[in-house]
Motif scaffolding. Structure first.
Motif, PDB file in Angstrom:
ATOM      1  N   THR A 178       6.019   1.386   7.184  1.00  0.00           N
ATOM      2  CA  THR A 178       7.408   1.625   6.805  1.00  0.00           C
ATOM      3  C   THR A 178       7.674   3.122   6.746  1.00  0.00           C
ATOM      4  O   THR A 178       7.061   3.839   5.965  1.00  0.00           O
ATOM      5  N   ALA A 179       8.569   3.583   7.615  1.00  0.00           N
ATOM      6  CA  ALA A 179       9.012   4.986   7.634  1.00  0.00           C
ATOM      7  C   ALA A 179       7.838   5.966   7.671  1.00  0.00           C
ATOM      8  O   ALA A 179       7.918   7.051   7.104  1.00  0.00           O
ATOM      9  N   ASP A 180       6.757   5.575   8.351  1.00  0.00           N
ATOM     10  CA  ASP A 180       5.554   6.413   8.438  1.00  0.00           C
ATOM     11  C   ASP A 180       5.048   6.815   7.056  1.00  0.00           C
ATOM     12  O   ASP A 180       4.514   7.915   6.874  1.00  0.00           O
ATOM     13  N   SER A 181       5.175   5.916   6.072  1.00  0.00           N
ATOM     14  CA  SER A 181       4.849   6.294   4.701  1.00  0.00           C
ATOM     15  C   SER A 181       4.114   5.231   3.898  1.00  0.00           C
ATOM     16  O   SER A 181       3.267   5.560   3.069  1.00  0.00           O
ATOM     17  N   MET A 182       4.420   3.943   4.106  1.00  0.00           N
ATOM     18  CA  MET A 182       3.826   2.880   3.306  1.00  0.00           C
ATOM     19  C   MET A 182       3.558   1.654   4.177  1.00  0.00           C
ATOM     20  O   MET A 182       3.878   1.647   5.360  1.00  0.00           O
ATOM     21  N   VAL A 183       2.985   0.615   3.554  1.00  0.00           N
ATOM     22  CA  VAL A 183       2.657  -0.623   4.261  1.00  0.00           C
ATOM     23  C   VAL A 183       3.407  -1.782   3.628  1.00  0.00           C
ATOM     24  O   VAL A 183       3.426  -1.940   2.401  1.00  0.00           O
ATOM     25  N   GLY A 184       4.044  -2.588   4.484  1.00  0.00           N
ATOM     26  CA  GLY A 184       4.704  -3.795   4.033  1.00  0.00           C
ATOM     27  C   GLY A 184       4.112  -5.024   4.710  1.00  0.00           C
ATOM     28  O   GLY A 184       3.345  -4.916   5.669  1.00  0.00           O
ATOM     29  N   VAL A 218      -7.314  -4.988   5.487  1.00  0.00           N
ATOM     30  CA  VAL A 218      -6.211  -4.211   6.047  1.00  0.00           C
ATOM     31  C   VAL A 218      -6.667  -2.766   6.226  1.00  0.00           C
ATOM     32  O   VAL A 218      -6.962  -2.069   5.245  1.00  0.00           O
ATOM     33  N   PHE A 219      -6.736  -2.334   7.479  1.00  0.00           N
ATOM     34  CA  PHE A 219      -7.084  -0.952   7.801  1.00  0.00           C
ATOM     35  C   PHE A 219      -5.789  -0.176   8.021  1.00  0.00           C
ATOM     36  O   PHE A 219      -5.013  -0.504   8.918  1.00  0.00           O
ATOM     37  N   TYR A 220      -5.558   0.847   7.218  1.00  0.00           N
ATOM     38  CA  TYR A 220      -4.295   1.571   7.296  1.00  0.00           C
ATOM     39  C   TYR A 220      -4.530   3.062   7.572  1.00  0.00           C
ATOM     40  O   TYR A 220      -5.552   3.628   7.206  1.00  0.00           O
ATOM     41  N   ARG A 221      -3.577   3.637   8.230  1.00  0.00           N
ATOM     42  CA  ARG A 221      -3.609   5.073   8.536  1.00  0.00           C
ATOM     43  C   ARG A 221      -3.170   5.863   7.308  1.00  0.00           C
ATOM     44  O   ARG A 221      -2.180   5.515   6.655  1.00  0.00           O
ATOM     45  N   ALA A 222      -3.894   6.920   6.993  1.00  0.00           N
ATOM     46  CA  ALA A 222      -3.585   7.731   5.814  1.00  0.00           C
ATOM     47  C   ALA A 222      -3.567   9.209   6.183  1.00  0.00           C
ATOM     48  O   ALA A 222      -4.344   9.673   7.028  1.00  0.00           O
ATOM     49  N   GLU A 223      -2.678   9.939   5.524  1.00  0.00           N
ATOM     50  CA  GLU A 223      -2.565  11.383   5.734  1.00  0.00           C
ATOM     51  C   GLU A 223      -2.483  12.089   4.388  1.00  0.00           C
ATOM     52  O   GLU A 223      -1.874  11.571   3.445  1.00  0.00           O
ATOM     53  N   GLU A 224      -3.064  13.279   4.312  1.00  0.00           N
ATOM     54  CA  GLU A 224      -3.004  14.049   3.076  1.00  0.00           C
ATOM     55  C   GLU A 224      -1.806  14.976   3.058  1.00  0.00           C
ATOM     56  O   GLU A 224      -1.282  15.361   4.104  1.00  0.00           O
ATOM     57  N   LYS A 225      -1.371  15.335   1.857  1.00  0.00           N
ATOM     58  CA  LYS A 225      -0.236  16.229   1.686  1.00  0.00           C
ATOM     59  C   LYS A 225      -0.694  17.663   1.920  1.00  0.00           C
ATOM     60  O   LYS A 225      -1.696  18.111   1.365  1.00  0.00           O
ATOM     61  N   SER A 277      -7.923  -8.297   0.329  1.00  0.00           N
ATOM     62  CA  SER A 277      -7.242  -9.265  -0.523  1.00  0.00           C
ATOM     63  C   SER A 277      -7.833 -10.646  -0.306  1.00  0.00           C
ATOM     64  O   SER A 277      -8.074 -11.053   0.832  1.00  0.00           O
ATOM     65  N   THR A 278      -8.032 -11.372  -1.380  1.00  0.00           N
ATOM     66  CA  THR A 278      -8.509 -12.755  -1.289  1.00  0.00           C
ATOM     67  C   THR A 278      -7.390 -13.766  -1.470  1.00  0.00           C
ATOM     68  O   THR A 278      -7.620 -14.967  -1.342  1.00  0.00           O
ATOM     69  N   ASP A 279      -6.170 -13.270  -1.757  1.00  0.00           N
ATOM     70  CA  ASP A 279      -5.044 -14.186  -1.969  1.00  0.00           C
ATOM     71  C   ASP A 279      -3.796 -13.801  -1.184  1.00  0.00           C
ATOM     72  O   ASP A 279      -2.795 -14.522  -1.238  1.00  0.00           O
ATOM     73  N   GLY A 280      -3.820 -12.682  -0.464  1.00  0.00           N
ATOM     74  CA  GLY A 280      -2.662 -12.241   0.289  1.00  0.00           C
ATOM     75  C   GLY A 280      -1.584 -11.595  -0.558  1.00  0.00           C
ATOM     76  O   GLY A 280      -0.534 -11.209  -0.036  1.00  0.00           O
ATOM     77  N   VAL A 281      -1.828 -11.458  -1.842  1.00  0.00           N
ATOM     78  CA  VAL A 281      -0.845 -10.880  -2.767  1.00  0.00           C
ATOM     79  C   VAL A 281      -1.363  -9.593  -3.398  1.00  0.00           C
ATOM     80  O   VAL A 281      -0.685  -8.566  -3.429  1.00  0.00           O
ATOM     81  N   ASN A 282      -2.580  -9.661  -3.920  1.00  0.00           N
ATOM     82  CA  ASN A 282      -3.185  -8.527  -4.595  1.00  0.00           C
ATOM     83  C   ASN A 282      -4.202  -7.858  -3.667  1.00  0.00           C
ATOM     84  O   ASN A 282      -5.028  -8.543  -3.048  1.00  0.00           O
ATOM     85  N   TYR A 283      -4.167  -6.527  -3.618  1.00  0.00           N
ATOM     86  CA  TYR A 283      -5.011  -5.781  -2.686  1.00  0.00           C
ATOM     87  C   TYR A 283      -5.860  -4.754  -3.436  1.00  0.00           C
ATOM     88  O   TYR A 283      -5.363  -4.014  -4.278  1.00  0.00           O
ATOM     89  N   LYS A 284      -7.152  -4.756  -3.115  1.00  0.00           N
ATOM     90  CA  LYS A 284      -8.094  -3.815  -3.699  1.00  0.00           C
ATOM     91  C   LYS A 284      -8.416  -2.742  -2.658  1.00  0.00           C
ATOM     92  O   LYS A 284      -8.835  -3.050  -1.555  1.00  0.00           O
ATOM     93  N   ARG A 285      -8.220  -1.487  -3.036  1.00  0.00           N
ATOM     94  CA  ARG A 285      -8.385  -0.392  -2.089  1.00  0.00           C
ATOM     95  C   ARG A 285      -9.700   0.353  -2.290  1.00  0.00           C
ATOM     96  O   ARG A 285     -10.170   0.521  -3.413  1.00  0.00           O
ATOM     97  N   ILE A 321       0.860  -1.186   0.000  1.00  0.00           N
ATOM     98  CA  ILE A 321       0.000   0.000   0.000  1.00  0.00           C
ATOM     99  C   ILE A 321       0.892   1.230   0.000  1.00  0.00           C
ATOM    100  O   ILE A 321       1.771   1.372   0.849  1.00  0.00           O
ATOM    101  N   GLU A 322       0.665   2.129  -0.961  1.00  0.00           N
ATOM    102  CA  GLU A 322       1.438   3.354  -1.098  1.00  0.00           C
ATOM    103  C   GLU A 322       0.489   4.545  -1.217  1.00  0.00           C
ATOM    104  O   GLU A 322      -0.691   4.384  -1.525  1.00  0.00           O
ATOM    105  N   PRO A 323       0.986   5.759  -0.973  1.00  0.00           N
ATOM    106  CA  PRO A 323       0.129   6.935  -1.128  1.00  0.00           C
ATOM    107  C   PRO A 323      -0.432   7.046  -2.544  1.00  0.00           C
ATOM    108  O   PRO A 323       0.207   6.625  -3.515  1.00  0.00           O
ATOM    109  N   GLN A 324      -1.633   7.598  -2.649  1.00  0.00           N
ATOM    110  CA  GLN A 324      -2.265   7.859  -3.933  1.00  0.00           C
ATOM    111  C   GLN A 324      -2.641   9.333  -4.002  1.00  0.00           C
ATOM    112  O   GLN A 324      -3.161   9.893  -3.041  1.00  0.00           O
ATOM    113  N   LEU A 325      -2.410   9.935  -5.148  1.00  0.00           N
ATOM    114  CA  LEU A 325      -2.618  11.369  -5.297  1.00  0.00           C
ATOM    115  C   LEU A 325      -4.028  11.735  -5.730  1.00  0.00           C
ATOM    116  O   LEU A 325      -4.470  12.865  -5.528  1.00  0.00           O
ATOM    117  N   GLU A 326      -4.751  10.778  -6.320  1.00  0.00           N
ATOM    118  CA  GLU A 326      -6.012  11.142  -6.969  1.00  0.00           C
ATOM    119  C   GLU A 326      -7.260  10.870  -6.143  1.00  0.00           C
ATOM    120  O   GLU A 326      -8.350  11.346  -6.487  1.00  0.00           O
TER     121      GLU A 326
END
Length: 371
Positions: free
Chosen positions: A357-363, A81-88, A106-114, A43-48
């Motif tokens: 990870t580094a207060d920025s992404m999910v691993g 997966v519930f993740y914390r998000a912040e705006e720029k 995710s239904t397979d632990g590999v691909n994630y739908k947000r 999971i990474e930040p998204q701009l849109e």
């Protein structure tokens, strides 16, 4: 093998340096957790993605700055997966943004739908005095035998970070119950920092559910020490105190080790035959800790507590079982590096450990437990 005393220090340093990042140090520990080949954040930040924020009454790019510190739970054979998000906002300052919780499945632990909008956030409700304008942060989640989902999270009003509870029957509609210690002893611990609530679980029918010990639920929480609380209903909690009426730390920082600066509760602990296995987040201070790790680096440790006396520490690892190694774990808002553990599920006989990870992404790392 014999080692001369004057060489012992160098030998121990060598052992520490060559130990794999996700190695299993003791037999009671969970793991070893393994990284995927060519591992990348899930999971990474998204701009849109845009959200009409009831707090500010404006549209915000709610996950454009950071997406991190995830909780995880299984529902309908799907990982949530519930993740914390912040705006720029135009600056890169930790603590200056509003946090909301997003959801990826995710239904397979590999691909994630947000989901395109946050699923839990500071709203115009009876908790806004505790959640405006800092937001809702750093979730952990468990489910009961009856199917009630219990979310622990931090309410941040820019005055005090407070540990709070919310519940749901469907992971969609949430009831916020407010700060957990607001009514304990006339609010004795209401106006101090409380966060990171990890409720003890156990494996039933192949999945993790909230566990009872001595007819009570138990929760490890807090930073820079880890404290303990118990509850009969998962909503009203009593902190464990000493006879003097003070909070009793059950796990503390250790000079000379990777957790010399602070310790903080991680994902929901697991009740096993050996005891309660607590995965925790550890901060290093190289002056009194491990010099090669550097200062303020967050790694992961494991501790074992009695399954009958949750406050009784039985054993503790000497080394981190996971630490920042990849570029995405050492770049972002928190460039000192973090593998900040918050989510743990058992899915199709595989353990998935989710971390920020580094207060920025999910691993995520995984462990296939042997029968």
């Amino acid at each position: 093998m014999k080692v001369k005393s004057k060489s012992m220090f160098g030998f121990l340093v060598l052992v520490y340096l060559v130990m794999p990042a996700c190695a299993q140090e003791k037999s009671w520990m969970m793991g070893p957790f393994e990284r995927a080949e060519n591992q990348k954040p899930i999971i990474e930040p998204q701009l849109e993605t845009v959200f009409d924020d009831p707090m500010t009454e404006r549209s915000v790019f709610w996950e454009s700055m950071a997406t991190f510190n995830p909780a995880a739970i299984i529902k309908d054979k799907t990982i949530h997966v519930f993740y914390r998000a912040e705006e720029k906002l135009g600056e890169n300052e930790i603590g200056g943004h509003t946090s909301r919780l997003g959801l990826a499945t995710s239904t397979d632990g590999v691909n994630y739908k947000r989901f395109s909008v946050p699923v839990f956030f500071p709203a115009d409700d009876d908790q806004k005095e505790f959640e405006w304008t800092g937001g809702t942060e750093d979730p952990r989640i468990v489910v009961t035998d009856e199917g009630l989902y219990v979310l622990t999270y931090t309410q941040w009003n820019r005055e005090y970070p407070r540990l709070a509870i919310a519940t749901s029957k469907d992971l969609k509609n949430w009831t916020k119950h407010g700060p957990i210690f607001q009514n304990f002893k006339d609010g004795k611990y209401h106006n101090i920092e409380t966060k990171s609530g990890a409720i003890v679980t156990q494996v039933k029918n192949g999945e993790l559910v909230a566990a009872k010990i001595d007819e009570k639920y138990w929760m490890y929480y807090g930073v820079p020490h880890i404290w303990l609380a118990y509850s009969e209903d998962l909503i009203n909690w009593t902190p464990v105190e000493t006879h003097e009426g003070n909070l009793a730390p059950v796990l503390s920082p250790r000079p000379g080790y990777f957790d010399s600066w602070l310790v903080e509760a991680g994902p929901p602990p697991v009740l096993t035959e050996d005891g309660i296995v607590v995965l925790y987040n550890a901060g290093n201070s190289k002056e009194i800790g491990v010099e090669d790790l550097g200062n303020r680096v967050y790694t992961g440790g494991q501790a074992l507590f009695s399954k009958d006396q949750p406050w009784k520490l039985l054993d503790r690892g000497k080394h981190p079982f996971i630490k920042p190694e990849k570029d995405f774990e050492k770049s972002g808002q928190y460039q000192d590096g973090t593998t900040f553990l918050e989510g743990l599920v058992l899915f199709n006989d595989v353990w998935y450990l989710y971390y920020g990870t580094a207060d920025s992404m999910v691993g995520v790392v995984t462990w296939k437990q042997k029968p």
